[in-house]
Design a protein around this motif. Structure first.
Motif, mmCIF file in Angstrom:
data_model
loop_
_atom_site.group_PDB
_atom_site.id
_atom_site.type_symbol
_atom_site.label_atom_id
_atom_site.label_comp_id
_atom_site.label_asym_id
_atom_site.label_seq_id
_atom_site.Cartn_x
_atom_site.Cartn_y
_atom_site.Cartn_z
ATOM 1 N N PHE A 4 0.836 -1.207 0.000
ATOM 2 C CA PHE A 4 0.000 0.000 0.000
ATOM 3 C C PHE A 4 0.872 1.258 0.000
ATOM 4 O O PHE A 4 0.623 2.204 -0.758
ATOM 5 C CB PHE A 4 -0.924 -0.013 1.225
ATOM 6 C CG PHE A 4 -1.692 1.269 1.396
ATOM 7 C CD1 PHE A 4 -2.672 1.639 0.488
ATOM 8 C CD2 PHE A 4 -1.398 2.124 2.449
ATOM 9 C CE1 PHE A 4 -3.357 2.824 0.635
ATOM 10 C CE2 PHE A 4 -2.083 3.309 2.600
ATOM 11 C CZ PHE A 4 -3.067 3.667 1.686
ATOM 12 N N LEU A 8 0.856 4.039 -2.812
ATOM 13 C CA LEU A 8 0.585 5.423 -2.438
ATOM 14 C C LEU A 8 1.717 6.325 -2.917
ATOM 15 O O LEU A 8 1.485 7.407 -3.480
ATOM 16 C CB LEU A 8 0.452 5.503 -0.909
ATOM 17 C CG LEU A 8 -0.297 6.702 -0.354
ATOM 18 C CD1 LEU A 8 -1.728 6.710 -0.857
ATOM 19 C CD2 LEU A 8 -0.284 6.672 1.174
ATOM 20 N N LYS A 11 1.555 6.832 -6.662
ATOM 21 C CA LYS A 11 0.500 7.778 -7.035
ATOM 22 C C LYS A 11 0.901 9.212 -6.707
ATOM 23 O O LYS A 11 0.630 10.141 -7.461
ATOM 24 C CB LYS A 11 -0.803 7.409 -6.313
ATOM 25 C CG LYS A 11 -1.464 6.206 -6.948
ATOM 26 C CD LYS A 11 -2.771 5.863 -6.278
ATOM 27 C CE LYS A 11 -3.453 4.734 -7.040
ATOM 28 N NZ LYS A 11 -4.514 4.116 -6.271
ATOM 29 N N SER A 12 1.560 9.352 -5.559
ATOM 30 C CA SER A 12 2.008 10.685 -5.159
ATOM 31 C C SER A 12 3.046 11.213 -6.151
ATOM 32 O O SER A 12 3.031 12.389 -6.517
ATOM 33 C CB SER A 12 2.602 10.611 -3.754
ATOM 34 O OG SER A 12 3.180 11.833 -3.404
ATOM 35 N N ASN A 15 1.488 12.298 -9.321
ATOM 36 C CA ASN A 15 0.843 13.591 -9.089
ATOM 37 C C ASN A 15 1.818 14.749 -9.289
ATOM 38 O O ASN A 15 1.445 15.836 -9.698
ATOM 39 C CB ASN A 15 0.283 13.609 -7.672
ATOM 40 C CG ASN A 15 -0.547 14.845 -7.408
ATOM 41 O OD1 ASN A 15 -1.401 15.207 -8.211
ATOM 42 N ND2 ASN A 15 -0.278 15.507 -6.306
ATOM 43 N N LEU A 338 6.904 5.814 3.352
ATOM 44 C CA LEU A 338 6.390 6.468 2.154
ATOM 45 C C LEU A 338 7.515 7.205 1.422
ATOM 46 O O LEU A 338 7.664 7.099 0.203
ATOM 47 C CB LEU A 338 5.298 7.448 2.567
ATOM 48 C CG LEU A 338 4.358 7.971 1.501
ATOM 49 C CD1 LEU A 338 3.548 6.832 0.929
ATOM 50 C CD2 LEU A 338 3.435 9.010 2.097
ATOM 51 N N TYR B 105 -4.036 13.188 -4.824
ATOM 52 C CA TYR B 105 -3.737 12.280 -5.940
ATOM 53 C C TYR B 105 -4.512 10.965 -5.858
ATOM 54 O O TYR B 105 -4.238 10.040 -6.608
ATOM 55 C CB TYR B 105 -2.233 12.018 -6.050
ATOM 56 C CG TYR B 105 -1.562 11.663 -4.745
ATOM 57 C CD1 TYR B 105 -1.589 10.366 -4.276
ATOM 58 C CD2 TYR B 105 -0.898 12.630 -4.010
ATOM 59 C CE1 TYR B 105 -0.971 10.041 -3.093
ATOM 60 C CE2 TYR B 105 -0.278 12.317 -2.818
ATOM 61 C CZ TYR B 105 -0.323 11.016 -2.358
ATOM 62 O OH TYR B 105 0.287 10.700 -1.190
ATOM 63 N N GLN B 117 -6.966 1.057 5.385
ATOM 64 C CA GLN B 117 -5.598 0.631 5.072
ATOM 65 C C GLN B 117 -4.735 0.641 6.326
ATOM 66 O O GLN B 117 -3.744 -0.057 6.420
ATOM 67 C CB GLN B 117 -4.956 1.560 4.029
ATOM 68 C CG GLN B 117 -5.725 1.697 2.747
ATOM 69 C CD GLN B 117 -5.529 0.516 1.823
ATOM 70 O OE1 GLN B 117 -4.860 -0.449 2.162
ATOM 71 N NE2 GLN B 117 -6.131 0.585 0.643
#
Lengths: 421, 241
Positions: A4, A8, A11-12, A15, A338, B105, B117
């Motif tokens: 995940f 994430l 995707k960030s 962006n 992240l 996003y 999550q």
């Protein structure tokens, strides 16, 4: 780091694709540079080593062993002196010697070197893993004014069998003095070898003597001219040769033979072992090589700095994002993960793009490199060393990425869910 | 209005709580006793700087008091370690902020499922009720008057403020957390939208069985709640000041 977190982070990154793709491009270019330099280095060495397989020793006038190797095999530079025909006879009769191929250099044809030799050259010369020379067209020279072209000579100058060629005196490109009274005829074209053979015009030793009968000290003797027909009737045994390529009966006799040459009384000679001389050459080039590697590493370092800068600069505008993630239950170490994931994704993408770039450039520049430097760089799958470099790049990317990740981690600890803008 | 839950353990209970932002500063908040019942909708108001944010930070476990108990469903979160507090918050509390609550996003549905999550408890509850978290997100968005499929293609930043707040409300309530903490979520909405948003929020909070703690300075909203509380009524520090 969970799947995940990885999704994430991807995707960030998407962006922020403009800054991210610029960062990836920077890193990809430095990766490509690092891999490219490495590739050329390895291939150049391999190409040089491939050129001299099957020759046990080379004898020439006494000079530096690297110099002798370069002019006799690689057609780089010039001989300072020649060997007399008598010395050559002595050498070829030495009991350790299995075969000899004398070569005579010094003339050229439209930028390509002309080499006088014997037909045995075509049988004895080995390149790569002991491959012999093949004729893609025609046959070895037979008549006095026959010439055999290397593959590149024929390709670049568009020659076919039967075409006449005129040899120029000396190796400058200006071709001020031409042996135009004694033209040659193309009788053979060799298959591509990826060695300097491709860029050589081969003629017989006698032909070299013949075109120089009416010459002294690099100029035509005034008032004296011997026609191409007349010269056939003369004794064309050469007075000198430039170097001799030698095969021995046994490698065991190598050192005895080398001592014989180095102590030869009639004139100062030098016998070199091509492999050893090549090592000596690499030793000389080592400094330049490590300088090149160092520059590439610095370029990579700059790229990594760029990535860290981008991630750090993004921290402020992403404070809200982090606070939102914290409010929906992300723990500080999730935030750390992240950011680490982001630098991982960036460097992996850059490594792949860099590799693709190297192959793209290689495919595009292969003929150019080949044409300009006679270095044929084959397209091979990435070597272990390439993969090691790629892994190291990725690892340093992740380590560099720890810096913004830790800043984000500490901020998320102190900010909590408070959204600060 | 829904009847109050009468379970003996209140949803939230603060007792003898004192908090200061820094050792050298005077206390920012002192509460001797405050309880919020299950299913209760509490409106907290008061001018800024009187301890509203501090109260929310304490309940969210972002900060811990120097003394006293902050109990949520009987667990004193002030005694939990940082990691456990983070996990407890993820499991039991849904948050709703003033503006720009969404991760830009991610799609609306992806934003809604974020808490699942990070919290296993909320993911399990969601799956038990809806089968998948995606289905739950779709249903919640639908209840909020939004169409998840229609929103899937466009970035959430393109949504209107009202739509964004409804997505954020759906996210706060997914997985049925016991407590919904809302910090001025309607301040960016116009009057009509404000009331409509509150109705939706209450309906869904009730469906999820969540206690609502709503902080705002807009007293006109207070009538919609079970109880309205001025922060100065409970914060001993402001009383002294």
């Amino acid at each position: 780091m969970s799947l995940f977190t990885l999704t994430l982070s991807i995707k960030s990154l998407i962006n922020r694709w403009v800054t991210v793709s610029l960062t990836i491009a920077t890193l990809a270019f430095s990766t490509a540079l690092l891999l490219g330099v490495e590739r050329i280095r390895v291939e150049a060495k391999a190409a040089f080593a491939d050129t001299i397989s099957g020759i046990d020793t080379i004898v020439g006038a006494r000079s530096g062993s690297v110099q002798l190797l370069l002019y006799s095999v690689f057609r780089i530079g010039n001989a300072t002196n020649n060997i007399s025909w008598e010395s050559y006879q002595d050498i070829s009769q030495h009991p350790s010697v299995a075969w000899t191929v004398p070569i005579s250099l010094g003339d050229s044809h439209r930028g390509f070197r002309v080499m006088g030799t014997t037909t045995e050259y075509f049988q004895r010369y080995r390149f790569g893993r002991r491959r012999t020379l093949d004729f893609s067209d025609g046959k070895p020279f037979d008549d006095l004014f026959d010439a055999v072209l290397g593959a590149d000579v024929a390709r670049d100058l568009g020659y076919e069998l039967g075409d006449p060629i005129v040899v120029a005196h000396g190796i400058g490109s200006a071709e001020l003095a031409k042996h135009d009274d004694k033209p040659f005829r193309v009788v053979g074209i060799l298959a591509k070898t990826g060695t300097p053979v491709d860029r050589t015009v081969h003629v017989s030793l006698e032909a070299i003597t013949a075109i120089h009968v009416d010459w002294r000290s690099g100029a035509r003797i005034p008032g004296q001219s011997v026609s191409a027909d007349a010269v056939r009737k003369m004794d064309l045994t050469p007075e000198t040769v430039t170097a001799v390529l030698i095969g021995l009966n046994s490698r065991l006799g190598l050192f005895t033979f080398q001592r014989f040459i180095n102590e030869y009384r009639e004139e100062p000679l030098l016998a070199i072992l091509p492999g050893v001389a090549l090592q000596e050459l690499w030793g000389l080039l080592g400094t330049a090589e490590s300088a090149l590697s160092m520059i590439s590493s610095f370029v990579l370092f700059t790229g990594l700095l760029g990535m860290v800068t981008m991630l750090l600069a993004g921290l402020n505008e992403r404070r809200r994002e982090m606070a939102i993630l914290r409010s929906v239950g992300a723990r500080p170490h999730t935030i750390l993960g992240l950011f680490v994931a982001e630098s991982l994704v960036i460097t992996v993408a850059a490594a792949i793009a860099g590799l693709a770039l190297v192959y793209g450039l290689l495919a595009g520049l292969q003929p150019v490199i080949d044409a300009h430097w006679g270095l044929f760089v084959p397209i091979r799958p990435p070597s272990d060393r390439d993969l090691t470099i790629l892994i190291l790049i990725t690892a340093s990317g992740v380590i560099a990425g720890l810096c913004p990740a830790l800043v984000a981690y500490h901020r998320s600890l102190t900010d909590g869910m408070t959204i600060r803008t | 209005m829904a009847p109050l839950d009468t379970t003996p353990i209140p949803r939230v209970r603060l007792s003898g709580v004192r908090f200061r932002w820094h050792r050298r500063l005077p206390p920012a908040l002192e509460i001797s006793e405050l309880s919020i019942g299950r299913g209760e909708r509490l409106f907290v108001h008061g001018p800024s700087g009187t301890g509203k944010t501090t109260l929310l930070s304490l309940l969210g476990g972002v900060v811990v008091p120097e003394c006293g108990r902050v109990e949520i469903d009987g667990t004193d979160i002030a005694r939990l370690s940082g990691t456990h507090r983070d996990r407890f918050r993820a499991d039991h509390i849904g948050f709703l902020f003033q503006l720009f609550n969404l991760i830009p996003y991610l799609s609306a549905a992806e934003n809604v499922i974020l808490p699942c999550q990070f919290s296993t408890a909320r993911r399990r509850k969601t799956k038990r009720r809806h089968g998948t978290v995606r289905a739950a997100a779709g249903a919640l968005l639908h209840h909020m008057g939004l169409d998840a499929d229609a929103l899937s293609g466009s970035p959430v930043a393109k949504l209107s403020v009202g739509q964004q707040q409804r997505v954020a409300a759906a996210r706060a309530l997914i997985g049925e957390p016991g407590l919904l903490i809302a910090d001025e979520p309607t301040s960016a909405l116009d009057a009509d939208n404000r009331q409509a948003f509150l109705d939706l929020l209450f309906r869904e909070a009730e469906r999820a069985g969540a206690t609502v703690m709503f902080v705002s300075h807009d007293l006109s909203l207070a009538s919609a709640f079970h109880r309205a509380l001025a922060i100065s009524d409970v914060n001993l520090v402001t009383e002294k000041a």
